[in-house]
Design a protein around this motif. Structure first.
Motif, PDB file in Angstrom:
ATOM      1  N   SER B  79       0.849  -1.302  -0.261  1.00 11.34           N
ATOM      2  CA  SER B  79       0.107  -0.013  -0.006  1.00 11.34           C
ATOM      3  C   SER B  79       1.045   1.255   0.129  1.00 11.34           C
ATOM      4  O   SER B  79       1.918   1.360   0.312  1.00 11.34           O
ATOM      5  N   LEU B  80       0.517   2.313  -0.527  1.00 14.43           N
ATOM      6  CA  LEU B  80       1.103   3.367  -0.520  1.00 14.43           C
ATOM      7  C   LEU B  80       0.420   4.416   0.208  1.00 14.43           C
ATOM      8  O   LEU B  80      -0.674   4.817   0.381  1.00 14.43           O
ATOM      9  N   CYS B  83       0.768  10.102   0.911  1.00 10.94           N
ATOM     10  CA  CYS B  83       1.268  10.687  -0.383  1.00 10.94           C
ATOM     11  C   CYS B  83       0.703  12.150  -0.422  1.00 10.94           C
ATOM     12  O   CYS B  83      -0.439  12.301   0.039  1.00 10.94           O
ATOM     13  N   LEU B  88      -0.263  12.206  -5.581  1.00 11.90           N
ATOM     14  CA  LEU B  88      -1.512  11.875  -5.918  1.00 11.90           C
ATOM     15  C   LEU B  88      -2.190  12.204  -7.000  1.00 11.90           C
ATOM     16  O   LEU B  88      -2.915  11.019  -7.645  1.00 11.90           O
ATOM     17  N   LEU B  91      -0.536   9.689  -9.623  1.00 13.78           N
ATOM     18  CA  LEU B  91      -1.134   8.308  -9.377  1.00 13.78           C
ATOM     19  C   LEU B  91      -2.737   8.311  -9.679  1.00 13.78           C
ATOM     20  O   LEU B  91      -2.972   7.450 -10.182  1.00 13.78           O
ATOM     21  N   GLY B  97      -4.799   3.628  -8.417  1.00 14.08           N
ATOM     22  CA  GLY B  97      -5.604   3.079  -7.382  1.00 14.08           C
ATOM     23  C   GLY B  97      -6.263   1.683  -7.709  1.00 14.08           C
ATOM     24  O   GLY B  97      -6.650   1.066  -6.809  1.00 14.08           O
ATOM     25  N   SER B 101      -3.374  -0.354  -2.945  1.00 12.19           N
ATOM     26  CA  SER B 101      -4.222   0.347  -2.089  1.00 12.19           C
ATOM     27  C   SER B 101      -3.479   1.907  -1.818  1.00 12.19           C
ATOM     28  O   SER B 101      -2.266   1.694  -1.434  1.00 12.19           O
ATOM     29  N   ILE B 102      -3.974   2.864  -1.798  1.00 14.37           N
ATOM     30  CA  ILE B 102      -3.574   4.151  -1.656  1.00 14.37           C
ATOM     31  C   ILE B 102      -4.176   4.688  -0.504  1.00 14.37           C
ATOM     32  O   ILE B 102      -5.475   5.020  -0.390  1.00 14.37           O
TER      33      ILE B 102
END
Lengths: 441, 103
Positions: B79-80, B83, B88, B91, B97, B101-102
């Motif tokens: 998971s990130l 951010c 973001l 991404l 996404g 999982s962000i």
């Protein structure tokens, strides 16, 4: 200078020459591969400001069989020759499939499949594909990792924006890939814009980005005729003397409301009549069941067939329009029971397509029979085409009466066009079967 | 500033704390850090902390794809976390996404 040093220097010069040769060859090949845009300038404007180094941007536009233009703006990861190399198959696939009449959803899917197999895991291609249909006033768009494309009205106000909804090309397996396109119908004229991130990320000497605010402001300050030029000038003024390290690519399409499809089509096709080979009479008979109708892109197959049989470009394009119209009618109205009246508003058109895709995915127990024959003797040379669906049939007399009243509504246009392009068009009772004859000679 | 990656234990999980510019120059640092980290903390989900990252380019996105492939081979998820807005945005454009999982 010592002899050793001189030798080293000589080797370095040789290497530099070799690199320069490679670069100029690559530049030549890439120049031919990309940026060949073959569409009338009053319909499509495009501009590419190349970076110092190759940046891997590909801009392509292609008139398709039928009254559409397909556009693609693709941006590969990385810079330099390796990035450019990765992009080579992209434009080839785009042109080949557009020319054969495939819709952009199929092109996006094929590009993804191909690039997944060709590229290493850490490389991918951000791409936006669009299809502009002037006769139906619709835009189809698929955006995977590209900057937001948008539609502005005559005043330059954005009335629709399409952000990227998908992963870039070359990441997902075919199974996980989503080829769903967004559809937009324009009621009022305007312009459709696509651009690469090099535009909004262009920096001025003070290191500030051009950004989307400056972009949108620039569009508001000019009228439709000069908007594109004004955007270019705004960007150039911003960059000033700064060096861009990324290509800047911009495409704009003129979306008019008074486009007369068949007339323009005639004006656009050049007089490259293919030679009709041999005695060349043939018959083609196909029967599709529900699963086939869901899966197969029948029209490109028919178009390829016609081309293989030596039917001229001009005739193929018209036949493609006729076959598309009649096939879609058979599917939409005959099998799926959709009512054309749904299409008449902006919201309705998108609603119509949504309903179409729902009903199509649920279709069971249905068939379409297609029969195509070339008839040729001393006196005449024509194509006979018949299409029959397994639906209950529709009241064609009422349909014709209806469409005379609203001749330029979205629903009536297609049949009127087919009627005007063919020698004979006959609906057979109970209205699930239609025959046309098209003169080739 | 070149990318710096620290391997940390965060509530029993492997967390890679990143700072600096995450771009084509980061390849070696990034790869070494995640290989080391995955060796030291051999199981469980992995957190990639972007708190100190203010810039990311498309090569960095490519490195994330490689890292993901490597982690999946070992049946581990990534998971990130933390951010910043600029990261973001990137991404979001490429819809990562759908892959990570962000948080």
């Amino acid at each position: 200078m010592s002899p050793e040093k001189a030798l080293v220097l000589e080797v370095e010069v040789e290497e530099a020459k070799k690199t320069e040769k490679t670069m100029s060859l690559a530049r030549y090949v890439m120049g031919r591969m990309v940026r060949k845009v073959n569409v009338d300038e009053d319909l499509l404007q495009h501009w590419v400001l190349p970076a110092e180094d190759f940046s891997g941007d590909v801009v392509a536009a292609s008139m398709t069989a039928g009254d559409r233009v397909h556009l693609m703006l693709a941006d590969g990861t990385g810079h330099g020759i390796s990035a450019a190399l990765c992009m080579m198959p992209v434009s080839e696939i785009f042109y080949a499939m557009s020319g054969k009449g495939f819709p952009i959803a199929s092109i996006a899917r094929e590009l993804n499949k191909k690039m997944v197999s060709l590229l290493p895991v850490d490389r991918f291609v951000a791409a936006t594909l669009a299809s502009i249909d002037w006769s139906n006033k619709t835009i189809e768009i698929w955006n995977g990792g590209g900057p937001a494309a948008f539609f502005v009205n005559e005043a330059g106000e954005r009335i629709q924006t399409w952000k990227s909804k998908n992963l870039p090309i070359g990441v997902l397996s075919d199974k996980d890939f989503d080829d769903k396109v967004d559809v937009f119908h324009w009621e009022q004229g305007g312009q459709f814009f696509m651009y690469s991130d090099g535009l909004t990320e262009a920096r001025n000497p003070a290191d500030e980005l051009f950004g989307s605010e400056r972009l949108y402001q620039a569009l508001l300050r000019a009228d439709t005729a000069s908007r594109f030029e004004h955007l270019k000038e705004s960007l150039m003024a911003h960059i000033d003397a700064a060096v861009s390290d990324d290509d800047v690519s911009v495409l704009a399409v003129n979306c008019k409301t008074d486009f007369e499809g068949s007339v323009e089509l005639e004006a656009k096709t050049k007089s490259n009549q293919a030679i009709v080979r041999g005695p060349g009479t043939w018959k083609l008979e196909l029967k599709l069941d529900a699963a086939d109708i869901q899966k197969i892109d029948l029209l490109p197959i028919l178009l390829t067939w016609l081309k293989q049989c030596g039917i001229s470009q001009k005739n193929s394009q018209r036949l493609f329009l006729i076959l598309t119209e009649l096939y879609n009618n058979a599917v939409d109205h005959g099998l799926l029971g959709l009512d054309s009246k749904l299409k008449t508003s902006s919201e309705g058109f998108e609603g119509y397509l949504k309903k179409r895709s729902e009903r199509l995915s649920e279709l069971q127990e249905a068939s379409i029979e297609v029969y195509l024959e070339r008839i040729k003797d001393k006196k005449e040379d024509y194509l006979f085409f018949r299409i029959k669906d397994s639906g209950p049939g529709f009241d064609f007399l009422q349909h014709f009466r209806g469409q005379v009243v609203c001749v330029d509504s979205l629903s009536g246009r297609g049949i009127t066009l087919v009627n005007s392009l063919t020698r004979r068009m006959t609906y057979l009772e109970p209205g699930n079967e239609v025959e046309v004859e098209y003169i080739l000679g | 500033m070149a990318l710096n990656v620290e391997v940390k234990n965060h509530n029993g999980r492997l967390r890679l704390m990143m700072s600096g510019r995450f771009d084509f120059n980061s390849n070696r640092n990034f790869r070494k850090a995640y290989e080391d980290g995955m060796e030291r903390y051999a199981t469980g989900p992995i957190e990639l902390d972007f708190n100190g990252v203010d810039y990311m380019d498309s090569s960095a996105l490519g490195m994330l794809l490689l890292f993901k492939e490597r982690a999946e081979e070992l049946d581990r998820s990534i998971s990130l976390v933390n951010c910043q807005e600029s990261v973001l945005e990137i991404l979001d454009v490429v819809n990562f996404g759908k892959l990570f999982s962000i948080k």
